[in-house]
Design a protein around this motif. Structure first.
Motif, PDB file in Angstrom:
ATOM      1  N   ILE A  97      48.301  13.297   1.795  1.00 40.50           N
ATOM      2  CA  ILE A  97      47.620  14.032   0.734  1.00 40.50           C
ATOM      3  C   ILE A  97      48.627  14.998   0.115  1.00 40.50           C
ATOM      4  O   ILE A  97      49.219  15.817   0.814  1.00 40.50           O
ATOM      5  N   ILE A  98      48.821  14.873  -1.207  1.00 39.09           N
ATOM      6  CA  ILE A  98      49.742  15.742  -1.935  1.00 39.09           C
ATOM      7  C   ILE A  98      48.930  16.510  -2.966  1.00 39.09           C
ATOM      8  O   ILE A  98      48.381  15.912  -3.896  1.00 39.09           O
ATOM      9  N   LYS A  99      48.850  17.819  -2.821  1.00 37.65           N
ATOM     10  CA  LYS A  99      48.038  18.642  -3.714  1.00 37.65           C
ATOM     11  C   LYS A  99      48.735  18.803  -5.059  1.00 37.65           C
ATOM     12  O   LYS A  99      49.945  19.003  -5.127  1.00 37.65           O
ATOM     13  N   LEU A 100      47.942  18.731  -6.123  1.00 40.92           N
ATOM     14  CA  LEU A 100      48.476  18.788  -7.482  1.00 40.92           C
ATOM     15  C   LEU A 100      48.129  20.069  -8.214  1.00 40.92           C
ATOM     16  O   LEU A 100      48.713  20.352  -9.250  1.00 40.92           O
ATOM     17  N   GLY A 101      47.173  20.824  -7.736  1.00 41.51           N
ATOM     18  CA  GLY A 101      46.759  22.043  -8.423  1.00 41.51           C
ATOM     19  C   GLY A 101      45.282  21.976  -8.762  1.00 41.51           C
ATOM     20  O   GLY A 101      44.505  21.326  -8.075  1.00 41.51           O
ATOM     21  N   THR A 102      44.905  22.641  -9.846  1.00 44.77           N
ATOM     22  CA  THR A 102      43.488  22.675 -10.216  1.00 44.77           C
ATOM     23  C   THR A 102      43.244  21.855 -11.477  1.00 44.77           C
ATOM     24  O   THR A 102      44.114  21.736 -12.343  1.00 44.77           O
ATOM     25  N   ARG A 103      42.037  21.329 -11.568  1.00 41.24           N
ATOM     26  CA  ARG A 103      41.632  20.549 -12.727  1.00 41.24           C
ATOM     27  C   ARG A 103      41.217  21.492 -13.841  1.00 41.24           C
ATOM     28  O   ARG A 103      40.606  22.525 -13.581  1.00 41.24           O
ATOM     29  N   GLN A 104      41.511  21.126 -15.070  1.00 41.17           N
ATOM     30  CA  GLN A 104      41.256  21.982 -16.214  1.00 41.17           C
ATOM     31  C   GLN A 104      39.763  22.289 -16.400  1.00 41.17           C
ATOM     32  O   GLN A 104      39.374  23.418 -16.626  1.00 41.17           O
ATOM     33  N   GLY A 105      38.917  21.278 -16.293  1.00 40.28           N
ATOM     34  CA  GLY A 105      37.510  21.443 -16.643  1.00 40.28           C
ATOM     35  C   GLY A 105      36.721  22.330 -15.702  1.00 40.28           C
ATOM     36  O   GLY A 105      36.018  23.245 -16.134  1.00 40.28           O
ATOM     37  N   ASP A 106      36.828  22.075 -14.400  1.00 42.05           N
ATOM     38  CA  ASP A 106      36.001  22.804 -13.444  1.00 42.05           C
ATOM     39  C   ASP A 106      36.796  23.542 -12.376  1.00 42.05           C
ATOM     40  O   ASP A 106      36.231  24.050 -11.419  1.00 42.05           O
ATOM     41  N   ALA A 107      38.096  23.592 -12.521  1.00 38.65           N
ATOM     42  CA  ALA A 107      38.986  24.284 -11.587  1.00 38.65           C
ATOM     43  C   ALA A 107      38.886  23.747 -10.162  1.00 38.65           C
ATOM     44  O   ALA A 107      39.093  24.472  -9.201  1.00 38.65           O
ATOM     45  N   ALA A 108      38.580  22.447 -10.035  1.00 39.19           N
ATOM     46  CA  ALA A 108      38.544  21.817  -8.715  1.00 39.19           C
ATOM     47  C   ALA A 108      39.970  21.517  -8.268  1.00 39.19           C
ATOM     48  O   ALA A 108      40.838  21.189  -9.085  1.00 39.19           O
ATOM     49  N   GLN A 109      40.221  21.629  -6.984  1.00 38.48           N
ATOM     50  CA  GLN A 109      41.532  21.311  -6.431  1.00 38.48           C
ATOM     51  C   GLN A 109      41.697  19.794  -6.436  1.00 38.48           C
ATOM     52  O   GLN A 109      40.906  19.079  -5.823  1.00 38.48           O
ATOM     53  N   VAL A 110      42.716  19.283  -7.126  1.00 34.11           N
ATOM     54  CA  VAL A 110      42.953  17.846  -7.178  1.00 34.11           C
ATOM     55  C   VAL A 110      44.222  17.500  -6.409  1.00 34.11           C
ATOM     56  O   VAL A 110      45.082  18.354  -6.193  1.00 34.11           O
ATOM     57  N   CYS A 111      44.310  16.221  -5.991  1.00 38.04           N
ATOM     58  CA  CYS A 111      45.430  15.782  -5.182  1.00 38.04           C
ATOM     59  C   CYS A 111      45.612  14.276  -5.313  1.00 38.04           C
ATOM     60  O   CYS A 111      44.738  13.574  -5.812  1.00 38.04           O
ATOM     61  N   PHE A 112      46.753  13.810  -4.862  1.00 36.66           N
ATOM     62  CA  PHE A 112      46.992  12.390  -4.628  1.00 36.66           C
ATOM     63  C   PHE A 112      46.631  12.121  -3.186  1.00 36.66           C
ATOM     64  O   PHE A 112      46.912  12.938  -2.310  1.00 36.66           O
ATOM     65  N   ILE A 113      46.082  10.960  -2.921  1.00 35.88           N
ATOM     66  CA  ILE A 113      46.052  10.446  -1.555  1.00 35.88           C
ATOM     67  C   ILE A 113      46.695   9.076  -1.645  1.00 35.88           C
ATOM     68  O   ILE A 113      46.360   8.285  -2.527  1.00 35.88           O
ATOM     69  N   GLU A 114      47.668   8.823  -0.776  1.00 38.08           N
ATOM     70  CA  GLU A 114      48.422   7.583  -0.863  1.00 38.08           C
ATOM     71  C   GLU A 114      48.723   7.038   0.520  1.00 38.08           C
ATOM     72  O   GLU A 114      48.711   7.779   1.507  1.00 38.08           O
ATOM     73  N   LEU A 115      48.987   5.748   0.572  1.00 37.35           N
ATOM     74  CA  LEU A 115      49.427   5.127   1.803  1.00 37.35           C
ATOM     75  C   LEU A 115      50.899   5.470   1.997  1.00 37.35           C
ATOM     76  O   LEU A 115      51.707   5.345   1.068  1.00 37.35           O
ATOM     77  N   VAL A 116      51.260   5.884   3.181  1.00 40.71           N
ATOM     78  CA  VAL A 116      52.570   6.488   3.441  1.00 40.71           C
ATOM     79  C   VAL A 116      53.723   5.523   3.208  1.00 40.71           C
ATOM     80  O   VAL A 116      54.694   5.856   2.542  1.00 40.71           O
ATOM     81  N   ASP A 117      53.644   4.316   3.697  1.00 40.67           N
ATOM     82  CA  ASP A 117      54.787   3.404   3.663  1.00 40.67           C
ATOM     83  C   ASP A 117      54.982   2.717   2.319  1.00 40.67           C
ATOM     84  O   ASP A 117      55.879   1.894   2.182  1.00 40.67           O
ATOM     85  N   PHE A 118      54.170   3.030   1.329  1.00 41.86           N
ATOM     86  CA  PHE A 118      54.257   2.329   0.064  1.00 41.86           C
ATOM     87  C   PHE A 118      54.886   3.153  -1.045  1.00 41.86           C
ATOM     88  O   PHE A 118      54.980   2.687  -2.169  1.00 41.86           O
ATOM     89  N   ASP A 119      55.331   4.358  -0.773  1.00 40.21           N
ATOM     90  CA  ASP A 119      55.920   5.189  -1.809  1.00 40.21           C
ATOM     91  C   ASP A 119      57.432   5.215  -1.630  1.00 40.21           C
ATOM     92  O   ASP A 119      57.955   5.874  -0.730  1.00 40.21           O
ATOM     93  N   PRO A 120      58.183   4.505  -2.484  1.00 41.18           N
ATOM     94  CA  PRO A 120      59.641   4.457  -2.297  1.00 41.18           C
ATOM     95  C   PRO A 120      60.323   5.795  -2.543  1.00 41.18           C
ATOM     96  O   PRO A 120      61.353   6.083  -1.947  1.00 41.18           O
ATOM     97  N   GLU A 121      59.767   6.655  -3.395  1.00 40.83           N
ATOM     98  CA  GLU A 121      60.391   7.945  -3.657  1.00 40.83           C
ATOM     99  C   GLU A 121      60.324   8.854  -2.442  1.00 40.83           C
ATOM    100  O   GLU A 121      61.263   9.576  -2.145  1.00 40.83           O
ATOM    101  N   MET A 122      59.200   8.825  -1.725  1.00 45.57           N
ATOM    102  CA  MET A 122      59.081   9.653  -0.525  1.00 45.57           C
ATOM    103  C   MET A 122      59.972   9.118   0.592  1.00 45.57           C
ATOM    104  O   MET A 122      60.460   9.881   1.410  1.00 45.57           O
TER     105      MET A 122
END
Length: 173
Positions: A97-122
Protein backbone atom coordinates in the motif's frame (compact mmCIF):
# COMPACT_ATOMS: atom_id res chain seq x y z
CA UNK A 1 -19.75 -2.28 23.39
CA UNK A 2 -17.61 -3.39 20.51
CA UNK A 3 -16.17 -6.63 21.81
CA UNK A 4 -14.36 -8.71 19.16
CA UNK A 5 -15.36 -6.44 16.28
CA UNK A 6 -11.99 -6.22 14.59
CA UNK A 7 -12.58 -5.54 10.91
CA UNK A 8 -13.76 -2.38 9.22
CA UNK A 9 -17.35 -2.58 8.01
CA UNK A 10 -16.73 0.28 5.55
CA UNK A 11 -20.27 1.62 6.07
CA UNK A 12 -21.85 -1.23 4.10
CA UNK A 13 -23.96 -4.29 4.68
CA UNK A 14 -22.20 -7.65 4.79
CA UNK A 15 -23.32 -8.66 1.29
CA UNK A 16 -22.36 -5.30 -0.23
CA UNK A 17 -18.97 -5.40 1.49
CA UNK A 18 -18.31 -8.98 0.31
CA UNK A 19 -19.18 -8.19 -3.31
CA UNK A 20 -17.17 -4.95 -3.24
CA UNK A 21 -14.07 -6.71 -1.88
CA UNK A 22 -14.46 -9.51 -4.43
CA UNK A 23 -14.67 -6.98 -7.28
CA UNK A 24 -11.66 -5.09 -5.96
CA UNK A 25 -9.70 -8.35 -5.60
CA UNK A 26 -10.51 -9.28 -9.22
CA UNK A 27 -9.35 -5.85 -10.39
CA UNK A 28 -6.15 -6.13 -8.35
CA UNK A 29 -5.36 -9.57 -9.76
CA UNK A 30 -6.09 -8.55 -13.36
CA UNK A 31 -4.41 -5.11 -13.34
CA UNK A 32 -1.75 -5.70 -10.63
CA UNK A 33 -2.35 -2.19 -9.20
CA UNK A 34 -5.46 -0.22 -8.31
CA UNK A 35 -6.15 3.16 -6.72
CA UNK A 36 -8.59 3.28 -3.81
CA UNK A 37 -9.01 4.71 -0.34
CA UNK A 38 -6.71 3.63 2.47
CA UNK A 39 -9.53 2.00 4.47
CA UNK A 40 -10.66 -0.09 1.48
CA UNK A 41 -7.05 -0.99 0.65
CA UNK A 42 -6.45 -2.29 4.17
CA UNK A 43 -9.65 -4.34 4.04
CA UNK A 44 -8.71 -5.64 0.59
CA UNK A 45 -5.27 -6.65 1.81
CA UNK A 46 -6.82 -8.87 4.49
CA UNK A 47 -9.20 -10.29 1.88
CA UNK A 48 -6.81 -11.04 -0.98
CA UNK A 49 -3.63 -12.24 0.75
CA UNK A 50 -5.16 -15.53 1.99
CA UNK A 51 -6.46 -16.13 -1.56
CA UNK A 52 -2.97 -15.66 -3.00
CA UNK A 53 -1.57 -18.03 -0.38
CA UNK A 54 -4.21 -20.57 -1.37
CA UNK A 55 -3.26 -20.13 -5.04
CA UNK A 56 0.32 -21.24 -4.37
CA UNK A 57 -0.97 -24.82 -4.20
CA UNK A 58 -2.58 -25.49 -7.58
CA UNK A 59 -5.15 -28.17 -6.79
CA UNK A 60 -8.79 -28.61 -7.69
CA UNK A 61 -9.88 -27.93 -4.14
CA UNK A 62 -7.89 -24.70 -3.80
CA UNK A 63 -9.25 -23.50 -7.17
CA UNK A 64 -12.80 -24.17 -5.99
CA UNK A 65 -12.23 -22.38 -2.69
CA UNK A 66 -10.80 -19.31 -4.39
CA UNK A 67 -13.56 -19.38 -7.03
CA UNK A 68 -16.16 -19.33 -4.26
CA UNK A 69 -14.74 -15.95 -3.21
CA UNK A 70 -14.05 -14.36 -6.61
CA UNK A 71 -16.59 -15.87 -9.05
CA UNK A 72 -14.48 -14.90 -12.09
CA UNK A 73 -12.78 -17.51 -14.29
CA UNK A 74 -10.30 -15.12 -15.91
CA UNK A 75 -9.13 -13.87 -12.53
CA UNK A 76 -8.71 -17.47 -11.33
CA UNK A 77 -6.59 -18.29 -14.40
CA UNK A 78 -4.44 -15.22 -13.83
CA UNK A 79 -4.10 -15.89 -10.09
CA UNK A 80 -3.16 -19.55 -10.43
CA UNK A 81 -0.96 -18.89 -13.46
CA UNK A 82 1.19 -15.77 -13.54
CA UNK A 83 0.63 -14.50 -9.99
CA UNK A 84 1.28 -17.81 -8.21
CA UNK A 85 4.52 -18.31 -10.17
CA UNK A 86 5.85 -14.89 -9.16
CA UNK A 87 4.98 -15.24 -5.46
CA UNK A 88 5.82 -18.94 -5.14
CA UNK A 89 8.87 -18.43 -2.94
CA UNK A 90 7.53 -15.45 -0.97
CA UNK A 91 6.31 -16.39 2.55
CA UNK A 92 3.68 -13.63 2.69
CA UNK A 93 3.24 -9.92 2.17
CA UNK A 94 2.05 -10.13 -1.42
CA UNK A 95 0.59 -6.61 -1.57
CA UNK A 96 1.95 -3.14 -0.94
CA UNK A 97 0.00 0.00 0.00
CA UNK A 98 1.49 3.33 -1.13
CA UNK A 99 -0.31 6.41 0.19
CA UNK A 100 -0.90 9.20 -2.31
CA UNK A 101 -2.44 11.95 -0.18
CA UNK A 102 -5.99 13.26 -0.04
CA UNK A 103 -8.68 13.30 -2.69
CA UNK A 104 -9.84 16.71 -3.88
CA UNK A 105 -13.59 16.18 -3.53
CA UNK A 106 -14.01 14.72 -0.06
CA UNK A 107 -10.49 14.81 1.40
CA UNK A 108 -10.40 11.01 1.68
CA UNK A 109 -6.98 9.41 2.03
CA UNK A 110 -6.20 7.67 -1.28
CA UNK A 111 -3.52 5.12 -2.08
CA UNK A 112 -2.24 2.53 -4.52
CA UNK A 113 -2.52 -1.10 -3.61
CA UNK A 114 -0.38 -3.32 -5.80
CA UNK A 115 1.04 -6.80 -6.04
CA UNK A 116 4.64 -6.61 -4.84
CA UNK A 117 6.48 -8.67 -7.46
CA UNK A 118 4.88 -6.97 -10.44
CA UNK A 119 6.27 -3.45 -10.12
CA UNK A 120 9.61 -3.18 -11.95
CA UNK A 121 10.34 0.32 -10.60
CA UNK A 122 10.13 -0.83 -6.99
CA UNK A 123 12.34 -3.82 -7.76
CA UNK A 124 15.10 -1.41 -8.81
CA UNK A 125 14.82 0.49 -5.51
CA UNK A 126 15.16 -2.64 -3.36
CA UNK A 127 18.97 -2.51 -3.64
CA UNK A 128 20.05 -0.60 -0.59
CA UNK A 129 22.58 2.11 -1.24
CA UNK A 130 25.34 1.96 1.31
CA UNK A 131 26.33 5.29 2.78
CA UNK A 132 28.11 3.78 5.73
CA UNK A 133 31.86 4.13 5.83
CA UNK A 134 33.88 1.29 7.18
CA UNK A 135 37.47 0.18 7.26
CA UNK A 136 36.82 -2.35 4.51
CA UNK A 137 35.93 0.36 2.02
CA UNK A 138 39.03 2.34 3.06
CA UNK A 139 41.27 -0.68 2.44
CA UNK A 140 39.67 -1.13 -0.99
CA UNK A 141 40.29 2.55 -1.74
CA UNK A 142 43.94 2.15 -0.71
CA UNK A 143 44.28 -0.85 -3.01
CA UNK A 144 42.80 1.13 -5.90
CA UNK A 145 44.73 4.34 -5.09
CA UNK A 146 48.26 3.03 -5.98
CA UNK A 147 46.99 1.79 -9.33
CA UNK A 148 45.37 5.17 -9.99
CA UNK A 149 48.57 7.01 -8.99
CA UNK A 150 50.60 4.85 -11.38
CA UNK A 151 48.17 5.63 -14.17
CA UNK A 152 48.43 9.37 -13.40
CA UNK A 153 52.23 9.16 -13.33
CA UNK A 154 52.28 7.50 -16.75
CA UNK A 155 49.66 9.80 -18.28
CA UNK A 156 51.55 13.12 -17.76
CA UNK A 157 54.70 11.55 -19.22
CA UNK A 158 52.78 10.72 -22.37
CA UNK A 159 50.96 14.07 -22.46
CA UNK A 160 54.06 16.20 -21.87
CA UNK A 161 55.50 15.91 -25.42
CA UNK A 162 52.06 16.59 -26.85
CA UNK A 163 51.77 19.73 -24.68
CA UNK A 164 55.20 20.98 -25.79
CA UNK A 165 54.43 20.48 -29.48
CA UNK A 166 51.75 23.22 -29.71
CA UNK A 167 54.08 25.59 -27.85
CA UNK A 168 56.85 24.96 -30.38
CA UNK A 169 54.40 25.53 -33.26
CA UNK A 170 53.32 28.84 -31.72
CA UNK A 171 57.00 29.98 -31.53
CA UNK A 172 57.54 29.04 -35.18
CA UNK A 173 54.72 31.30 -36.31
Amino acid sequence: MRHNKKFNHLGRTASHRASMLANMAISLIMHKRITTTVAKAKALKKYVEPLITKAKEDSTNSRRVVFSYLQNKEAIKELFGEVSQKVGDRPGGYTRIIKLGTRQGDAAQVCFIELVDFDPEMAKDTKKKSTRRSRKSASKAEAVAPAAEEAKAEAPAEEAPAAEAPAEEAKAE
